[in-house]
Design an enzyme around this catalytic site. Structure first.
Site, PDB file in Angstrom:
ATOM      1  N   TYR A  79      14.880 -38.430 -35.235  1.00 46.36           N
ATOM      2  CA  TYR A  79      13.643 -37.973 -34.610  1.00 46.36           C
ATOM      3  C   TYR A  79      13.965 -36.988 -33.480  1.00 46.36           C
ATOM      4  CZ  TYR A  79       8.656 -38.439 -33.640  1.00 46.36           C
ATOM      5  OH  TYR A  79       7.313 -38.190 -33.514  1.00 46.36           O
ATOM      6  N   ASN A 152      -2.309 -42.415 -33.863  1.00 44.52           N
ATOM      7  CA  ASN A 152      -3.169 -41.849 -34.904  1.00 44.52           C
ATOM      8  C   ASN A 152      -4.539 -41.398 -34.412  1.00 44.52           C
ATOM      9  OD1 ASN A 152      -1.200 -42.122 -36.830  1.00 44.52           O
ATOM     10  ND2 ASN A 152      -1.867 -44.135 -37.478  1.00 44.52           N
ATOM     11  N   ASN A 178      -6.939 -40.906 -46.510  1.00 48.30           N
ATOM     12  CA  ASN A 178      -6.924 -42.355 -46.362  1.00 48.30           C
ATOM     13  C   ASN A 178      -5.761 -42.836 -45.510  1.00 48.30           C
ATOM     14  OD1 ASN A 178      -5.220 -41.509 -48.492  1.00 48.30           O
ATOM     15  ND2 ASN A 178      -5.066 -43.609 -49.240  1.00 48.30           N
ATOM     16  N   SER A 179      -5.125 -41.905 -44.799  1.00 52.13           N
ATOM     17  CA  SER A 179      -4.085 -42.281 -43.850  1.00 52.13           C
ATOM     18  C   SER A 179      -4.717 -42.766 -42.555  1.00 52.13           C
ATOM     19  CB  SER A 179      -3.191 -41.077 -43.561  1.00 52.13           C
ATOM     20  OG  SER A 179      -3.934 -40.094 -42.847  1.00 52.13           O
ATOM     21  N   GLY A 271       2.166 -33.075 -40.421  1.00 51.27           N
ATOM     22  CA  GLY A 271       3.090 -33.895 -41.186  1.00 51.27           C
ATOM     23  C   GLY A 271       3.435 -33.212 -42.488  1.00 51.27           C
ATOM     24  N   GLY A 272       4.427 -33.739 -43.188  1.00 53.19           N
ATOM     25  CA  GLY A 272       4.869 -33.143 -44.442  1.00 53.19           C
ATOM     26  C   GLY A 272       5.297 -34.188 -45.439  1.00 53.19           C
ATOM     27  N   MET A 273       4.372 -35.032 -45.846  1.00 51.95           N
ATOM     28  CA  MET A 273       4.736 -36.173 -46.672  1.00 51.95           C
ATOM     29  C   MET A 273       5.253 -35.779 -48.047  1.00 51.95           C
ATOM     30  SD  MET A 273       4.414 -38.614 -44.643  1.00 51.95           S
ATOM     31  CE  MET A 273       4.803 -39.892 -45.818  1.00 51.95           C
ATOM     32  N   PHE A 295       0.932 -29.378 -34.886  1.00 53.09           N
ATOM     33  CA  PHE A 295       0.578 -30.326 -33.827  1.00 53.09           C
ATOM     34  C   PHE A 295       1.503 -31.530 -33.875  1.00 53.09           C
ATOM     35  CE2 PHE A 295      -1.645 -33.936 -31.964  1.00 53.09           C
ATOM     36  CZ  PHE A 295      -2.005 -33.405 -30.733  1.00 53.09           C
TER      37      PHE A 295
END
Length: 408
Positions: A79, A152, A178-179, A271-273, A295
């Protein structure tokens, strides 16, 4: 860690990040790692020494502390921001004030607080924290909801507030709807009169997922495949094209969402799932003048750490007040460790929600539409609810208590 950190920590007791000295009082306990690596190999449940309470410190008993995918990345050492070692894991949680230093004026014993500063280590039974690192939360916010407020919902709020001037009647499109972040976006937007177009991955129980998101306030729920179809025009008969797109997936999902943005609209990636790059057609830049932004909640907090008193915490405080005042309680998400061999072992991210109106609880339903099993040795930076490339989302994206659910 497999079982100890797989559950929400509940308990009672104290901290620094040192093994307990002989002769001290009843020990605190915590999940400690002294080196980076595979979490099951490096995280240990240990007794911890209680720090001496300073004049501006607050002694807190942790009530609940979730697992965010970003917490796993911290333990792995991948991280962007890492605490000094040894360290207690966890970045989110809610606790009860046990004792305050003589210069503490804003908190008192019995208050509930969440941590407003990163890398303090919440996977413990007790801790001593500086007053300025804590934010009080109303007692009517359920414990598991409060434990997941700081990443979140704050990510959702800041993205809705900071990139476009949205007014009632405007619309937002997002993937991974749905996250943890996605469901917070739905609820905050609904309360603000903003319409949402919510993209999720196709699945066998899609009608059940659609019903759940609509119950939270979603205006439209579509699959990634529908983004590419002419039927999208039907949505825009009564909903304006979005000025803001929120992306935590990447790849084709991102490209297709961009096609539906208004000219001069903004896409924010947190994010980049899909672990695929964000690909933008040249025409989107030239003829639509779209803007691409990133962000990361941790960076936002760092940028707002200085300035007028309270500036750093205003965003989180607003979210806390919002949650307290809403009839619908926010989704809570968490991660559990699934035992197994090979591909069957890893973090399983789950979400559920409590819908509650003025008349009382309407019951609790588990939302299992988008589970993510990740093998920890191969896990890289992924959204947990908070950032452009890395993410703290949730619950996760699929989020922990937090992070962004992969692909929606």
């Amino acid at each position: 860690m497999q079982r100890a950190a797989a559950r929400v920590l509940r308990g009672a007791r104290a901290l620094p990040v040192r093994a307990r000295s002989a002769g001290t009082g009843p020990p605190a306990r915590g999940l400690l790692f002294e080196r980076h690596g595979d979490p099951p190999a490096v995280v240990q449940l240990k007794d911890l020494e209680v720090a001496k309470l300073g004049d501006s410190d607050v002694h807190v008993k942790m009530l609940a502390s979730p697992i965010n995918p970003a917490d796993i990345n911290v333990i792995q050492g991948t991280y962007p921001t890492l605490p000094p070692l040894p360290a207690v894991g966890g970045n989110e949680g809610v606790g009860e004030v046990l004792e305050v230093g003589r210069r503490v004026t804003a908190l008192k014993p019995g208050d509930r607080v969440i941590l407003a500063v990163n890398n303090l280590g919440t996977w413990r039974t007790q801790g001593v924290f500086p007053e300025e690192a804590l934010l009080p939360v109303p007692s009517d916010v359920p414990v598991l909801c409060a434990a997941t407020l700081s990443v979140n919902p704050c990510t959702a709020f800041r993205m809705l507030a900071d990139f476009e001037r949205l007014a009632p009647g405007d619309s937002v499109i997002q993937n991974a709807a749905n996250s943890g972040v996605g469901q917070a976006v739905i609820q905050i937007a609904k309360a603000s009169g903003i319409k949402t177009i919510n993209v999720v991955r196709d699945r066998a129980d899609l009608p059940k997922l659609v019903e759940r998101l609509v119950a939270l306030g979603a205006d439209h729920v579509i699959t990634e495949e529908m983004l590419r179809k002419p039927e999208m025009k039907d949505i825009f008969k009564d909903t304006p094209k979005p000025r803001l797109a929120l992306n935590c997936v990447g790849g084709k999902s991102t490209t297709e969402m961009l096609r539906h943005l208004q000219p001069k609209g903004t896409m924010v990636t947190y994010g980049g799932m899909a672990k695929q790059p964000v690909t933008v057609p040249v025409r989107a830049f030239i003829f639509q003048d779209v803007r691409l932004r990133g962000f990361w909640m941790s960076q936002w907090r760092k940028d707002h750490a200085q300035g007028e008193p309270g500036a750093r915490r205003d965003g989180m405080g607003t979210v806390v007040l919002f949650v307290s005042r809403q009839n619908k309680k926010p989704l809570r998400c968490w991660s559990e460790w699934r035992e197994g061999n090979g591909a069957g072992e890893g973090l399983e991210h789950k979400c559920d929600g409590v819908a509650e109106g003025p008349g009382g609880s309407a019951g609790e339903q588990e939302l299992r539409g988008d589970l993510l099993i990740s093998e920890l040795p191969e896990r890289s930076l992924e959204p947990g609810g908070s950032g452009s490339a890395p993410q703290e989302q949730a619950p996760g994206a699929e989020e922990t208590a937090s992070s962004c659910t992969r692909g929606g």
